[in-house]
Design an enzyme around this catalytic site. Structure first.
Site, PDB file in Angstrom:
ATOM      1  N   ASP A  46       0.845  -1.204   0.000  1.00 11.98           N
ATOM      2  CA  ASP A  46       0.000   0.000   0.000  1.00 11.98           C
ATOM      3  C   ASP A  46       0.880   1.253   0.000  1.00 11.98           C
ATOM      4  OD1 ASP A  46       0.869  -0.157   2.602  1.00 11.98           O
ATOM      5  OD2 ASP A  46      -1.111  -0.051   3.533  1.00 11.98           O
ATOM      6  N   SER A  47       2.211   1.059  -0.029  1.00 11.34           N
ATOM      7  CA  SER A  47       3.140   2.169  -0.287  1.00 11.34           C
ATOM      8  C   SER A  47       2.803   2.820  -1.629  1.00 11.34           C
ATOM      9  CB  SER A  47       4.588   1.667  -0.294  1.00 11.34           C
ATOM     10  OG  SER A  47       4.738   0.532  -1.136  1.00 11.34           O
ATOM     11  N   ASP A  85      -0.991  -6.173  -0.036  1.00 15.21           N
ATOM     12  CA  ASP A  85      -1.379  -5.560   1.242  1.00 15.21           C
ATOM     13  C   ASP A  85      -2.884  -5.410   1.376  1.00 15.21           C
ATOM     14  OD1 ASP A  85       0.817  -5.090   2.837  1.00 15.21           O
ATOM     15  OD2 ASP A  85       1.304  -3.173   1.895  1.00 15.21           O
ATOM     16  N   LYS A 115      -0.893  -9.484   3.045  1.00 15.31           N
ATOM     17  CA  LYS A 115      -0.134  -8.989   4.195  1.00 15.31           C
ATOM     18  C   LYS A 115      -1.009  -8.012   4.962  1.00 15.31           C
ATOM     19  CE  LYS A 115       3.498  -5.989   3.737  1.00 15.31           C
ATOM     20  NZ  LYS A 115       3.023  -4.790   4.465  1.00 15.31           N
ATOM     21  N   GLU A 117      -0.946  -5.398   8.692  1.00 17.08           N
ATOM     22  CA  GLU A 117      -0.142  -4.810   9.761  1.00 17.08           C
ATOM     23  C   GLU A 117      -0.801  -5.038  11.112  1.00 17.08           C
ATOM     24  OE1 GLU A 117       0.492  -0.646   8.890  1.00 17.08           O
ATOM     25  OE2 GLU A 117       1.264  -1.077   6.879  1.00 17.08           O
ATOM     26  N   GLU A 184       9.666  -3.995  10.171  1.00 15.63           N
ATOM     27  CA  GLU A 184      10.034  -2.698   9.588  1.00 15.63           C
ATOM     28  C   GLU A 184      10.480  -1.734  10.674  1.00 15.63           C
ATOM     29  OE1 GLU A 184       7.164  -0.992   6.899  1.00 15.63           O
ATOM     30  OE2 GLU A 184       8.311   0.871   6.696  1.00 15.63           O
TER      31      GLU A 184
END
Ligand code: KIV
Length: 303
Positions: A46-47, A85, A115, A117, A184
């Protein structure tokens, strides 16, 4: 072509001490190039909210956008594992929504895993997604979707309490069935401890060399943005410079009138002379008798 990389390949890499090479990709062309260069895993991160869309965080990225980019990457990848993501608010509200959205990334986007978070608080969510046969990669430490909670993009786990929390979260995610974990923005000693404590692979970004693999945003490692110089990024190319130079040369030739030259232009079959006259009745173009000049595809889709 070598065998397709699966989550089992990645677990085996950890067992035999082979480092996992992961990089972000957001479209088919980059996916193809990065895979040819040797990527094991392509992360549709999602960057993309920052490097593709120009937002100042990943928070505005939507599920539809993630599905769109994941499908593009999946079309460009043959061997690499594609992980996508789950964006902000696509899995936090309820487990049901989380499973449904993870399913979209796989069914519509063609991802091989997803993925998300977060730590122990998402263990039940991870469990539910894994139960739906969708492999889950965790993401701990500096988690960009929690930028407001963290008070900015701040290295996590420097103090003992936070470090203990990150280790506990890592163990909880492994217990819940995650197949790998991104670490990270954490101190390298903590990343080493977490890596040694887990049987699943860790993939670091700003987490030191002792993770089982590494991930970087492709635009960062390729030097697309000369103003972005965080400590954890190493630039392996200066694409900003190369693109500026190449596009500048093209613009200069256009302005001079030297592009397109004969080599890059088409010729008629015969010497046809067309004088401007009153428009005739419209004639629909027919297929030329000689089949015409074949150009192949008009745009450079990855082979
Ligand atoms: O969104 C992303 O690209 C990521 C990586 C940098 C780990 O989550």
């Amino acid at each position: 072509m070598k065998d397709k990389v699966t989550i089992h390949t990645l677990k085996r890499f950890k067992q035999i001490g082979q480092k996992i090479c992961m990089v972000t990709a957001y479209d088919a062309t980059f996916a193809h190039i990065l895979e040819e260069a040797g990527a094991d895993v392509l992360l549709v991160g999602d960057s993309l909210g920052m490097v593709i869309q120009g937002h100042d965080s990943t928070l505005p990225v939507t599920m539809d956008q993630m599905v769109y980019h994941t499908a593009a990457v999946a079309r460009g990848a043959r061997r690499a594992h594609v992980v996508a993501d789950l964006p902000f608010m696509s899995y936090q509200v309820s487990t049901q929504e989380a499973v449904r959205n993870a399913g979209r990334l796989v069914a519509e986007g063609g991802a091989g895993s997803i993925k998300l978070e977060g730590g122990a608080e998402f263990a039940d969510t991870v469990r539910a997604i894994v139960r739906a046969s969708i492999p889950v990669m965790g993401h701990l430490g500096l988690t960009p979707q929690s930028v407001h909670k963290m008070g900015g993009y701040v290295v996590q786990g420097r103090g003992e309490d936070q470090a203990r929390q990150i280790l506990d979260d890592a163990l909880a995610l492994e217990q819940a069935g995650a197949y790998a974990l991104v670490l990270e923005g954490v101190p390298m000693d903590l990343a080493r401890t977490v890596t040694q404590s887990l049987s699943i692979p860790t993939i670091g970004i700003g987490a030191g060399v002792e993770c089982d693999g590494q991930v970087l945003v492709c635009y960062d490692l390729l030097g697309m943005n000369p103003d972005f110089k965080p400590k954890f990024v190493k630039r392996y190319a200066n694409l900003h410079g190369s693109i500026t130079e190449a596009a500048g040369a093209y613009f200069a030739e256009v302005r001079k009138g030297s592009f397109p030259d004969e080599e890059h232009s088409f010729k008629a079959n015969k010497n046809i002379r067309l004088a401007a006259s009153a428009p005739a009745a419209r004639v629909e173009p027919a297929a030329p008798a000689d089949g015409g000049e074949k150009m192949g595809p008009v745009y450079g889709r990855p082979a």
